[in-house]
Design a protein around this motif. Structure first.
Motif, short mmCIF file in Angstrom:
data_model
loop_
_atom_site.label_atom_id
_atom_site.label_comp_id
_atom_site.label_asym_id
_atom_site.label_seq_id
_atom_site.Cartn_x
_atom_site.Cartn_y
_atom_site.Cartn_z
N GLU A 1 -38.96 -75.12 42.26
CA GLU A 1 -38.14 -75.25 42.31
C GLU A 1 -37.48 -74.95 43.94
O GLU A 1 -36.64 -75.94 44.70
CB GLU A 1 -37.36 -75.35 41.50
CG GLU A 1 -35.32 -75.57 41.82
CD GLU A 1 -35.65 -76.62 41.27
OE1 GLU A 1 -34.44 -77.69 41.64
OE2 GLU A 1 -36.22 -78.03 40.82
N GLU B 1 -32.79 -81.46 29.79
CA GLU B 1 -34.67 -81.63 30.09
C GLU B 1 -35.69 -80.36 31.03
O GLU B 1 -36.49 -80.66 31.34
CB GLU B 1 -34.63 -83.33 29.59
CG GLU B 1 -34.47 -83.79 28.64
CD GLU B 1 -33.84 -85.52 28.75
OE1 GLU B 1 -34.72 -85.63 29.79
OE2 GLU B 1 -33.55 -85.67 27.75
N THR B 2 -34.94 -80.71 31.90
CA THR B 2 -35.72 -79.72 33.26
C THR B 2 -34.74 -78.29 33.78
O THR B 2 -33.43 -78.74 33.53
CB THR B 2 -35.94 -81.27 34.27
OG1 THR B 2 -34.89 -81.13 34.95
CG2 THR B 2 -36.83 -82.17 33.52
N SER C 1 -42.35 -72.28 37.58
CA SER C 1 -41.47 -73.35 38.30
C SER C 1 -39.81 -73.13 38.85
O SER C 1 -39.60 -73.75 40.22
CB SER C 1 -41.05 -73.29 36.88
OG SER C 1 -40.18 -73.27 35.93
N GLU D 1 -44.83 -77.20 36.02
CA GLU D 1 -43.89 -78.50 36.40
C GLU D 1 -42.06 -78.52 35.91
O GLU D 1 -41.70 -79.39 37.18
CB GLU D 1 -44.47 -79.52 35.65
CG GLU D 1 -45.91 -79.51 36.16
CD GLU D 1 -46.38 -78.94 35.65
OE1 GLU D 1 -47.32 -78.24 36.22
OE2 GLU D 1 -46.57 -78.93 33.96
N GLY D 2 -41.36 -77.33 35.13
CA GLY D 2 -39.95 -77.23 35.06
C GLY D 2 -39.74 -78.47 34.24
O GLY D 2 -38.35 -78.32 33.84
N ARG D 3 -40.68 -78.75 32.93
CA ARG D 3 -40.13 -79.02 31.95
C ARG D 3 -39.99 -78.44 30.48
O ARG D 3 -40.47 -77.29 30.44
CB ARG D 3 -41.19 -80.07 31.66
CG ARG D 3 -41.33 -81.58 32.40
CD ARG D 3 -40.35 -81.95 32.61
NE ARG D 3 -40.15 -82.98 31.50
CZ ARG D 3 -39.15 -84.01 31.21
NH1 ARG D 3 -38.93 -84.49 32.74
NH2 ARG D 3 -39.00 -84.71 30.24
#
Length: 380
Positions: free
Chosen positions: A132, A352-353, A128, A304-306
């Motif tokens: 990013e 949240e992310t 992630s 996915e970075g969640r």
């Protein structure tokens, strides 16, 4: 014997009996308390927590602390006295035993699961963070778990890269099950795999979830030096529906563009993922993410970075504040619980992310008013 004396004696014996019962009677509860916190930007036991080689890194300041919770062990049986003491004491929580250990497992199985979750959190944190920052991260199909006493035990290993099954190339993890279930129970299935020498043996787990064994954390995932093997596994019939199985789970592995190692012993579970990812972003960018501020936090993270929820958030906020944190990055799903009784002086920032956490850090280092950030609020 006078009646008054007899009454006093009886009362005394009853009290003694109750005290003994309180000490000896075991109740189905466990205890959580604040655990250690570790700055992902710094060192732990004399070694850097985050080690990056093959790419330029930058100086950092401040803190991005991951937080932990101490819990009583799976074999510990709390006495009634200890439960009452825990309920009355501040800074700890007594919870039903099943809350911490919902399935009957041995201490070794619990330790194995915690280690696997921690390994998984390291890998998703790396992926992630790199995504990013715009790095290309390749994927491959791997053996993600080997079931204890299953047909593949001792043949396949967690971390093996699955190239083909019965000579047919594999592109997605789902294709492995498709190839296996196309056979008949008892048929041999030939796996073509790339195996890194010295990799995880992957056969020490227990059946089901306790049997999973993630590939070792760290490294680029490069299989250039891997050995190409053709390994045969005799399938068997699944107990539930009779379909052919070999006792593995296939998953996604990642090829990182450079080596990243996360060194942190004696910690388990998935909840450090967010803070590992932020630490990596900080070290790989020229911008100082914290601006010298003491930020702590928690949360699982996906590739996915969640950011996902964790357990024991109240204990983690206490641990963070005791170490000097002024800000606490809190998964959205944990916000209401964290805000129910927050430590004084600790701002609970809802995230949240990974991108949202980075935006919050930008506000924090700029000296913004805490009220301008998405702060956690109590449930109605």
């Amino acid at each position: 014997m006078p009646r008054r004396t007899a009454s006093l004696l009886t009362s005394g014996l009853l009290l003694i009996g109750l005290l003994f019962a309180a000490v000896l009677v075991r109740v189905p509860y466990a205890e959580m308390s604040p655990g250690p916190t570790v700055n992902t930007l710094g060192e732990h036991n004399g070694s850097p927590v985050l080690n990056i080689s093959g790419e330029e890194t930058y100086e950092t300041s401040g803190n991005l602390n991951m937080t932990t919770v101490r819990v009583t062990g799976v074999n510990f049986r709390m006495s009634l006295f200890e439960a009452v003491r825990g309920w009355l004491a501040g800074g700890s929580a007594v919870v039903p035993y099943e809350t911490l250990y919902p399935e009957r497992r041995t201490a070794d199985e619990v330790e194995q699961i915690n280690a696997e979750e921690f390994s998984r959190s390291q890998e998703t944190a790396k992926v992630s963070a790199l995504r990013e920052l715009g790095y290309e991260v390749g994927t491959r199909t791997i053996v993600s778990s080997v079931v204890k006493d299953g047909p593949a035990e001792g043949v396949l290993r967690a971390g093996d890269v699955i190239v083909a099954v019965d000579g047919e190339e594999i592109g997605e993890p789902s294709e492995v099950a498709e190839r296996v279930t196309a056979r008949e129970p008892g048929d041999p299935v030939v796996f073509t795999v790339d195996r890194v020498p010295g990799g995880d043996e992957g056969a020490d787990g227990a059946e089901g979830e306790a049997g999973t064994a993630e590939p070792p954390a760290g490294g680029s995932g490069d299989t250039a030096e891997a050995e190409r093997l053709e390994l045969t596994v005799d399938s068997t019939a699944a107990e539930d529906d009779g379909r052919p199985i070999v006792g593995i789970s296939a998953g996604v592995g990642y090829d990182l563009p450079f080596d990243i190692d996360i060194e942190l012993a004696d910690v388990g579970g998935p909840s450090a993922g967010l803070m590992f990812a932020l630490g990596l972003v900080d070290k790989l960018t020229e911008e100082d993410l914290t601006g010298g501020e003491f930020v702590a936090g928690t949360g699982t993270i996906t590739a996915e970075g969640r950011v996902g929820p964790i357990g024991g958030v109240a204990m983690k906020t206490i641990a963070a504040r005791e170490q000097g944190a002024s800000w606490f990055l809190t998964p959205s799903a944990n916000c209401a619980a964290a805000a129910a009784d927050p430590p004084q002086g600790l701002a609970l920032v809802e995230v949240e992310t990974l991108e949202g956490a980075l935006d919050a850090l930008e506000e924090i280092r700029s000296g913004a008013d805490p009220e301008s950030l998405p702060l956690c609020s109590r449930a109605d």
